[in-house]
Write a protein that holds these residues in place. Sequence first.
Motif, PDB file in Angstrom:
ATOM      1  N   VAL A 215       5.369  13.495  70.752  1.00 20.74           N
ATOM      2  CA  VAL A 215       5.581  13.775  72.180  1.00 20.74           C
ATOM      3  C   VAL A 215       4.727  12.824  73.024  1.00 20.74           C
ATOM      4  O   VAL A 215       5.204  12.222  73.993  1.00 20.74           O
ATOM      5  N   ILE A 216       3.453  12.675  72.621  1.00 17.61           N
ATOM      6  CA  ILE A 216       2.548  11.783  73.373  1.00 17.61           C
ATOM      7  C   ILE A 216       3.061  10.353  73.325  1.00 17.61           C
ATOM      8  O   ILE A 216       3.060   9.618  74.316  1.00 17.61           O
ATOM      9  N   ARG A 217       3.547   9.949  72.130  1.00 14.75           N
ATOM     10  CA  ARG A 217       3.996   8.558  71.928  1.00 14.75           C
ATOM     11  C   ARG A 217       5.146   8.191  72.877  1.00 14.75           C
ATOM     12  O   ARG A 217       5.199   7.079  73.388  1.00 14.75           O
ATOM     13  N   TYR A 218       6.067   9.155  73.119  1.00 12.96           N
ATOM     14  CA  TYR A 218       7.247   8.832  73.921  1.00 12.96           C
ATOM     15  C   TYR A 218       7.192   9.370  75.358  1.00 12.96           C
ATOM     16  O   TYR A 218       8.187   9.355  76.057  1.00 12.96           O
ATOM     17  N   ARG A 219       6.021   9.862  75.791  1.00 14.39           N
ATOM     18  CA  ARG A 219       5.849  10.257  77.199  1.00 14.39           C
ATOM     19  C   ARG A 219       4.783   9.336  77.790  1.00 14.39           C
ATOM     20  O   ARG A 219       3.593   9.505  77.528  1.00 14.39           O
ATOM     21  N   PRO A 220       5.209   8.321  78.575  1.00 16.63           N
ATOM     22  CA  PRO A 220       4.244   7.318  79.065  1.00 16.63           C
ATOM     23  C   PRO A 220       3.067   7.921  79.815  1.00 16.63           C
ATOM     24  O   PRO A 220       1.930   7.473  79.649  1.00 16.63           O
ATOM     25  N   ASP A 221       3.309   8.991  80.643  1.00 18.38           N
ATOM     26  CA  ASP A 221       2.193   9.557  81.422  1.00 18.38           C
ATOM     27  C   ASP A 221       1.151  10.194  80.511  1.00 18.38           C
ATOM     28  O   ASP A 221      -0.052  10.018  80.682  1.00 18.38           O
ATOM     29  N   LEU A 222       1.647  10.930  79.465  1.00 19.96           N
ATOM     30  CA  LEU A 222       0.724  11.546  78.501  1.00 19.96           C
ATOM     31  C   LEU A 222      -0.037  10.481  77.727  1.00 19.96           C
ATOM     32  O   LEU A 222      -1.232  10.607  77.462  1.00 19.96           O
ATOM     33  N   ARG A 223       0.692   9.410  77.367  1.00 15.86           N
ATOM     34  CA  ARG A 223       0.081   8.345  76.567  1.00 15.86           C
ATOM     35  C   ARG A 223      -1.060   7.688  77.350  1.00 15.86           C
ATOM     36  O   ARG A 223      -2.140   7.430  76.824  1.00 15.86           O
ATOM     37  N   ARG A 224      -0.795   7.439  78.635  1.00 14.25           N
ATOM     38  CA  ARG A 224      -1.819   6.835  79.490  1.00 14.25           C
ATOM     39  C   ARG A 224      -3.061   7.724  79.567  1.00 14.25           C
ATOM     40  O   ARG A 224      -4.189   7.263  79.482  1.00 14.25           O
ATOM     41  N   GLU A 225      -2.798   9.056  79.729  1.00 18.79           N
ATOM     42  CA  GLU A 225      -3.907  10.006  79.852  1.00 18.79           C
ATOM     43  C   GLU A 225      -4.752  10.025  78.571  1.00 18.79           C
ATOM     44  O   GLU A 225      -5.986  10.011  78.624  1.00 18.79           O
ATOM     45  N   VAL A 226      -4.060  10.043  77.407  1.00 22.19           N
ATOM     46  CA  VAL A 226      -4.784  10.057  76.125  1.00 22.19           C
ATOM     47  C   VAL A 226      -5.586   8.770  75.963  1.00 22.19           C
ATOM     48  O   VAL A 226      -6.747   8.789  75.543  1.00 22.19           O
ATOM     49  N   ARG A 227      -4.979   7.649  76.329  1.00 19.27           N
ATOM     50  CA  ARG A 227      -5.687   6.350  76.229  1.00 19.27           C
ATOM     51  C   ARG A 227      -6.943   6.357  77.091  1.00 19.27           C
ATOM     52  O   ARG A 227      -7.987   5.866  76.700  1.00 19.27           O
ATOM     53  N   ARG A 228      -6.795   6.928  78.292  1.00 21.80           N
ATOM     54  CA  ARG A 228      -7.918   6.932  79.236  1.00 21.80           C
ATOM     55  C   ARG A 228      -9.055   7.810  78.698  1.00 21.80           C
ATOM     56  O   ARG A 228     -10.202   7.431  78.726  1.00 21.80           O
ATOM     57  N   ARG A 229      -8.666   8.984  78.156  1.00 26.07           N
ATOM     58  CA  ARG A 229      -9.704   9.926  77.722  1.00 26.07           C
ATOM     59  C   ARG A 229     -10.383   9.486  76.425  1.00 26.07           C
ATOM     60  O   ARG A 229     -11.562   9.728  76.240  1.00 26.07           O
ATOM     61  N   PHE A 230      -9.603   8.902  75.523  1.00 24.13           N
ATOM     62  CA  PHE A 230     -10.190   8.544  74.207  1.00 24.13           C
ATOM     63  C   PHE A 230     -10.523   7.058  74.110  1.00 24.13           C
ATOM     64  O   PHE A 230     -10.838   6.552  73.038  1.00 24.13           O
ATOM     65  N   HIS A 231     -10.410   6.338  75.248  1.00 22.27           N
ATOM     66  CA  HIS A 231     -10.786   4.916  75.316  1.00 22.27           C
ATOM     67  C   HIS A 231     -10.035   4.070  74.288  1.00 22.27           C
ATOM     68  O   HIS A 231     -10.637   3.252  73.591  1.00 22.27           O
ATOM     69  N   PHE A 232      -8.720   4.269  74.155  1.00 24.45           N
ATOM     70  CA  PHE A 232      -7.931   3.428  73.223  1.00 24.45           C
ATOM     71  C   PHE A 232      -7.768   2.044  73.808  1.00 24.45           C
ATOM     72  O   PHE A 232      -7.507   1.889  74.993  1.00 24.45           O
TER      73      PHE A 232
END
Length: 232
Positions: A215-232
């Motif tokens: 779900v995270i992989r194919y939802r750009p807004d979620l993906r951005r949020e995860v990247r921001r929080r976990f510093h990917f």
Amino acid sequence: MSYCVNCGVELDKDAARCPLCQTPVVNPVCPVDTTIPPNFPVERREVEPVNRRELALLLTAMLGCAGGCCVLLNVLFWWREMPWSAIVAGACAMLWVWTVVPLLLRRVPSLVLVGLDLLAVAGFLYLIALAVDGLDWLVRLALPIWFGCGVVLLFLWYILPRRSILSRCMLILGGCVVLMLWLELCIDLFLGSYQPMWSIVVAAVGLTLVLPLLVIRYRPDLRREVRRRFHF
Ligand SMILES: [Zn+2]
């Protein structure tokens, strides 16, 4: 003692500039002491690269000695029906393929080297089967498990470097699930009949972990949020 007028950091007595913001240090009360030797190296030195051939020679000598000594001891003193030293020598040969071959074959793709490692494992398993007179065990259990592990490992080795961190997590989890299902299938068929139990539990847990990642992989807004929080 001086402090940087720009960023406020405490400065060493010999600092002519702030190490953080490079602001020049001007303190008439406490001038820069140039007589103190710097507390960090001023020359830049390169670490000498390891000579691969020498390392390969050293490892070959070590493994050859270990295997050779065991064979010698076995031949001289404790020779019985089962030559245990053959297993030790086989393990040394397998370790040689794992460690020395990559040092000698630098230009060969890593996928080929992993294939060679897997072949070395198969050879070692064959040696154990010969030593314990268990070719049935080898053909019906060890080789199918080896084949499953090999396919999953080669697939992951090929595909992981081209993927993002999220995709890697999903692929590794998926690979583990497939491997567990295959493992129980092999063990059950070896013992009699196939009745999946623990691998189904592992698969269910694995899939419940994969689904949120999908779900995270194919939802750009979620993906951005995860990247921001976990510093990917
Ligand atoms: Zn500063």
